[in-house]
Scaffold this motif. Structure first.
Motif, PDB file in Angstrom:
ATOM      1  N   SER A  93      38.928  -9.874  34.289  1.00 28.06           N
ATOM      2  CA  SER A  93      37.923  -9.172  34.785  1.00 28.06           C
ATOM      3  C   SER A  93      37.257 -10.344  35.769  1.00 28.06           C
ATOM      4  CB  SER A  93      36.851  -9.448  33.444  1.00 28.06           C
ATOM      5  OG  SER A  93      35.487  -8.957  34.185  1.00 28.06           O
ATOM      6  N   ASP A  94      37.242  -9.532  36.997  1.00 30.09           N
ATOM      7  CA  ASP A  94      36.254 -10.236  38.361  1.00 30.09           C
ATOM      8  C   ASP A  94      35.239  -9.457  38.575  1.00 30.09           C
ATOM      9  OD1 ASP A  94      36.320 -11.709  40.392  1.00 30.09           O
ATOM     10  OD2 ASP A  94      37.605 -10.652  41.840  1.00 30.09           O
ATOM     11  N   PRO A  95      33.978  -9.285  38.007  1.00 28.03           N
ATOM     12  CA  PRO A  95      33.070  -8.640  38.117  1.00 28.03           C
ATOM     13  C   PRO A  95      32.365  -8.752  39.368  1.00 28.03           C
ATOM     14  CG  PRO A  95      32.567 -10.213  36.636  1.00 28.03           C
ATOM     15  CD  PRO A  95      33.914 -10.430  36.549  1.00 28.03           C
ATOM     16  N   ASP A  96      32.203 -10.220  39.845  1.00 28.35           N
ATOM     17  CA  ASP A  96      31.585 -10.382  41.293  1.00 28.35           C
ATOM     18  C   ASP A  96      32.600 -10.101  42.302  1.00 28.35           C
ATOM     19  OD1 ASP A  96      33.153 -12.601  40.887  1.00 28.35           O
ATOM     20  OD2 ASP A  96      31.303 -13.939  41.135  1.00 28.35           O
ATOM     21  N   HIS A  97      33.794  -9.690  42.177  1.00 32.32           N
ATOM     22  CA  HIS A  97      35.028  -9.436  42.893  1.00 32.32           C
ATOM     23  C   HIS A  97      35.259 -10.684  44.029  1.00 32.32           C
ATOM     24  CE1 HIS A  97      32.109  -8.333  46.428  1.00 32.32           C
ATOM     25  NE2 HIS A  97      31.658  -7.676  45.616  1.00 32.32           N
ATOM     26  N   ALA A  98      35.141 -12.015  43.699  1.00 30.50           N
ATOM     27  CA  ALA A  98      35.294 -12.972  44.378  1.00 30.50           C
ATOM     28  C   ALA A  98      36.752 -13.244  44.572  1.00 30.50           C
ATOM     29  CB  ALA A  98      34.535 -14.508  43.462  1.00 30.50           C
ATOM     30  N   VAL A  99      37.391 -13.118  43.159  1.00 31.71           N
ATOM     31  CA  VAL A  99      39.115 -13.219  43.516  1.00 31.71           C
ATOM     32  C   VAL A  99      39.657 -12.092  44.296  1.00 31.71           C
ATOM     33  CG1 VAL A  99      41.240 -13.241  41.982  1.00 31.71           C
ATOM     34  CG2 VAL A  99      39.199 -14.575  41.325  1.00 31.71           C
ATOM     35  N   HIS A 100      39.226 -11.196  44.275  1.00 30.22           N
ATOM     36  CA  HIS A 100      39.373  -9.773  44.968  1.00 30.22           C
ATOM     37  C   HIS A 100      39.371 -10.247  46.604  1.00 30.22           C
ATOM     38  CE1 HIS A 100      38.730  -7.386  41.479  1.00 30.22           C
ATOM     39  NE2 HIS A 100      39.137  -6.328  41.929  1.00 30.22           N
ATOM     40  N   GLU A 101      38.272 -10.947  47.045  1.00 26.81           N
ATOM     41  CA  GLU A 101      38.023 -11.218  48.317  1.00 26.81           C
ATOM     42  C   GLU A 101      38.862 -12.259  48.723  1.00 26.81           C
ATOM     43  OE1 GLU A 101      33.799 -11.783  49.294  1.00 26.81           O
ATOM     44  OE2 GLU A 101      33.244 -10.552  47.810  1.00 26.81           O
ATOM     45  N   GLU A 102      39.275 -13.299  47.898  1.00 26.33           N
ATOM     46  CA  GLU A 102      40.071 -14.171  48.219  1.00 26.33           C
ATOM     47  C   GLU A 102      41.549 -13.687  48.447  1.00 26.33           C
ATOM     48  OE1 GLU A 102      40.398 -18.108  45.953  1.00 26.33           O
ATOM     49  OE2 GLU A 102      38.467 -17.448  44.962  1.00 26.33           O
ATOM     50  N   TYR A 103      41.823 -12.587  47.805  1.00 24.85           N
ATOM     51  CA  TYR A 103      43.229 -11.996  48.121  1.00 24.85           C
ATOM     52  C   TYR A 103      43.514 -10.874  49.159  1.00 24.85           C
ATOM     53  CZ  TYR A 103      45.736 -14.402  44.257  1.00 24.85           C
ATOM     54  OH  TYR A 103      46.326 -15.415  43.520  1.00 24.85           O
ATOM     55  N   GLY A 104      42.136 -10.647  49.687  1.00 26.84           N
ATOM     56  CA  GLY A 104      41.873  -9.648  50.711  1.00 26.84           C
ATOM     57  C   GLY A 104      42.012  -8.251  50.007  1.00 26.84           C
ATOM     58  N   ALA A 105      41.808  -8.111  48.715  1.00 31.26           N
ATOM     59  CA  ALA A 105      41.931  -6.781  48.024  1.00 31.26           C
ATOM     60  C   ALA A 105      40.508  -6.154  48.014  1.00 31.26           C
ATOM     61  CB  ALA A 105      42.632  -7.248  46.677  1.00 31.26           C
ATOM     62  N   TRP A 106      39.610  -6.715  48.643  1.00 27.88           N
ATOM     63  CA  TRP A 106      38.238  -5.985  48.858  1.00 27.88           C
ATOM     64  C   TRP A 106      37.600  -6.041  50.040  1.00 27.88           C
ATOM     65  CZ3 TRP A 106      34.821  -4.166  45.158  1.00 27.88           C
ATOM     66  CH2 TRP A 106      33.415  -3.947  45.414  1.00 27.88           C
ATOM     67  N   GLY A 107      37.199  -4.747  50.692  1.00 23.79           N
ATOM     68  CA  GLY A 107      36.700  -4.693  51.758  1.00 23.79           C
ATOM     69  C   GLY A 107      36.725  -3.206  51.974  1.00 23.79           C
ATOM     70  N   GLU A 108      36.542  -2.930  53.537  1.00 18.35           N
ATOM     71  CA  GLU A 108      36.232  -1.690  53.906  1.00 18.35           C
ATOM     72  C   GLU A 108      37.477  -0.928  53.786  1.00 18.35           C
ATOM     73  OE1 GLU A 108      35.186  -0.960  58.071  1.00 18.35           O
ATOM     74  OE2 GLU A 108      33.287  -1.858  57.815  1.00 18.35           O
ATOM     75  N   LYS A 109      37.329   0.753  53.302  1.00 17.62           N
ATOM     76  CA  LYS A 109      38.306   1.377  53.222  1.00 17.62           C
ATOM     77  C   LYS A 109      37.721   3.069  53.329  1.00 17.62           C
ATOM     78  CE  LYS A 109      38.078   1.761  48.098  1.00 17.62           C
ATOM     79  NZ  LYS A 109      38.589   1.664  46.900  1.00 17.62           N
ATOM     80  N   SER A 110      38.539   3.883  53.395  1.00 15.78           N
ATOM     81  CA  SER A 110      37.834   5.196  53.600  1.00 15.78           C
ATOM     82  C   SER A 110      38.159   5.927  52.183  1.00 15.78           C
ATOM     83  CB  SER A 110      38.790   5.809  54.661  1.00 15.78           C
ATOM     84  OG  SER A 110      38.589   7.389  54.843  1.00 15.78           O
ATOM     85  N   ASN A 111      37.067   6.608  51.728  1.00 17.92           N
ATOM     86  CA  ASN A 111      36.972   7.267  50.585  1.00 17.92           C
ATOM     87  C   ASN A 111      36.524   8.800  50.884  1.00 17.92           C
ATOM     88  OD1 ASN A 111      37.189   7.703  47.836  1.00 17.92           O
ATOM     89  ND2 ASN A 111      35.217   6.750  47.286  1.00 17.92           N
ATOM     90  N   TYR A 112      37.517   9.568  50.924  1.00 16.49           N
ATOM     91  CA  TYR A 112      37.105  10.930  51.165  1.00 16.49           C
ATOM     92  C   TYR A 112      36.375  11.111  52.577  1.00 16.49           C
ATOM     93  CZ  TYR A 112      38.257  11.881  46.357  1.00 16.49           C
ATOM     94  OH  TYR A 112      38.787  11.820  45.253  1.00 16.49           O
ATOM     95  N   GLY A 113      36.860  10.387  53.522  1.00 18.44           N
ATOM     96  CA  GLY A 113      36.419  10.413  54.878  1.00 18.44           C
ATOM     97  C   GLY A 113      35.418   9.669  55.387  1.00 18.44           C
ATOM     98  N   LYS A 114      34.732   9.122  54.400  1.00 19.76           N
ATOM     99  CA  LYS A 114      33.675   7.997  54.558  1.00 19.76           C
ATOM    100  C   LYS A 114      34.011   6.464  54.347  1.00 19.76           C
ATOM    101  CE  LYS A 114      28.925   7.082  52.316  1.00 19.76           C
ATOM    102  NZ  LYS A 114      28.103   7.570  51.160  1.00 19.76           N
ATOM    103  N   ILE A 115      33.640   5.822  55.228  1.00 13.46           N
ATOM    104  CA  ILE A 115      33.949   4.372  54.961  1.00 13.46           C
ATOM    105  C   ILE A 115      33.088   3.738  54.096  1.00 13.46           C
ATOM    106  CG2 ILE A 115      33.726   2.078  56.312  1.00 13.46           C
ATOM    107  CD1 ILE A 115      36.079   3.916  57.053  1.00 13.46           C
ATOM    108  N   VAL A 116      33.396   2.999  53.078  1.00 15.54           N
ATOM    109  CA  VAL A 116      32.885   2.417  51.781  1.00 15.54           C
ATOM    110  C   VAL A 116      33.410   0.974  51.800  1.00 15.54           C
ATOM    111  CG1 VAL A 116      32.225   4.640  50.824  1.00 15.54           C
ATOM    112  CG2 VAL A 116      34.374   3.323  50.179  1.00 15.54           C
ATOM    113  N   HIS A 117      32.737   0.071  51.075  1.00 15.21           N
ATOM    114  CA  HIS A 117      33.193  -1.293  50.577  1.00 15.21           C
ATOM    115  C   HIS A 117      33.799  -1.038  49.091  1.00 15.21           C
ATOM    116  CE1 HIS A 117      31.593  -2.749  54.165  1.00 15.21           C
ATOM    117  NE2 HIS A 117      32.512  -3.981  54.040  1.00 15.21           N
ATOM    118  N   GLY A 118      34.820  -1.537  48.838  1.00 13.26           N
ATOM    119  CA  GLY A 118      35.457  -1.402  47.534  1.00 13.26           C
ATOM    120  C   GLY A 118      36.748  -1.950  47.441  1.00 13.26           C
TER     121      GLY A 118
END
Length: 154
Positions: A93-118
């Motif tokens: 569990s990484d609820p605040d996505h801190a580890v995601h961010e350290e690995y570059g696994a959190w950021g801008e992405k396209s979701n059904y044509g819309k840019i979101v963070h996730g």
């Protein structure tokens, strides 16, 4: 977020698993680690990916790898996911996505044509010394584990 490259030390982490027990990357030194980041427990794509890891766990373990999944889900939801789909490896569990961010696994992405963070579905293969041997970003849920097995020749 900057992406990690093979050859760099894997960022350390100290998270809790589905049973709220601590899991530290440093405690896994001496064996390889396959660390996969997925968006949400019990969603169709994440279930496919998690079950593919489950079904390939024996050869991965025989090759000396520990498999760990990481998401932003709370331990209770991870426990439900693990039990429902008979996942024999730890989910962290990484609820605040801190580890995601350290690995570059959190950021801008396209979701059904819309840019979101996730969450950016990503997998990292770490050797027994704690060094990244593979950093795979924007992976597909289906067929991804077969690609890993081919990379590792297992």
């Amino acid at each position: 977020m900057a992406r990690l490259e093979p050859g760099v030390p894997a960022p350390s982490f100290d998270l809790v698993d589905q049973d709220e027990k601590p899991v530290r990357l440093s405690d896994l030194r001496g064996s390889g680690v396959i660390l996969f980041f997925y968006p949400a427990a019990m969603t169709p794509g994440c279930t496919t990916e998690a079950c593919d890891f489950r079904d390939s766990l024996a050869p991965l373990q025989a090759a000396g790898y520990t498999v760990l999944g990481i998401s932003r889900d709370a331990p209770a939801k991870l426990r439900e996911f693990r039990e429902r789909d008979h996942l024999p490896y730890a989910l962290l569990s990484d609820p605040d996505h801190a580890v995601h961010e350290e690995y570059g696994a959190w950021g801008e992405k396209s979701n059904y044509g819309k840019i979101v963070h996730g969450v950016i579905r990503s997998t990292f293969i770490i050797d027994g010394e704690g060094v990244l041997t593979h950093a795979l970003y924007n992976v597909k849920a289906t067929g991804h584990v077969a690609r890993i097995r081919a990379l590792l020749e297992v």
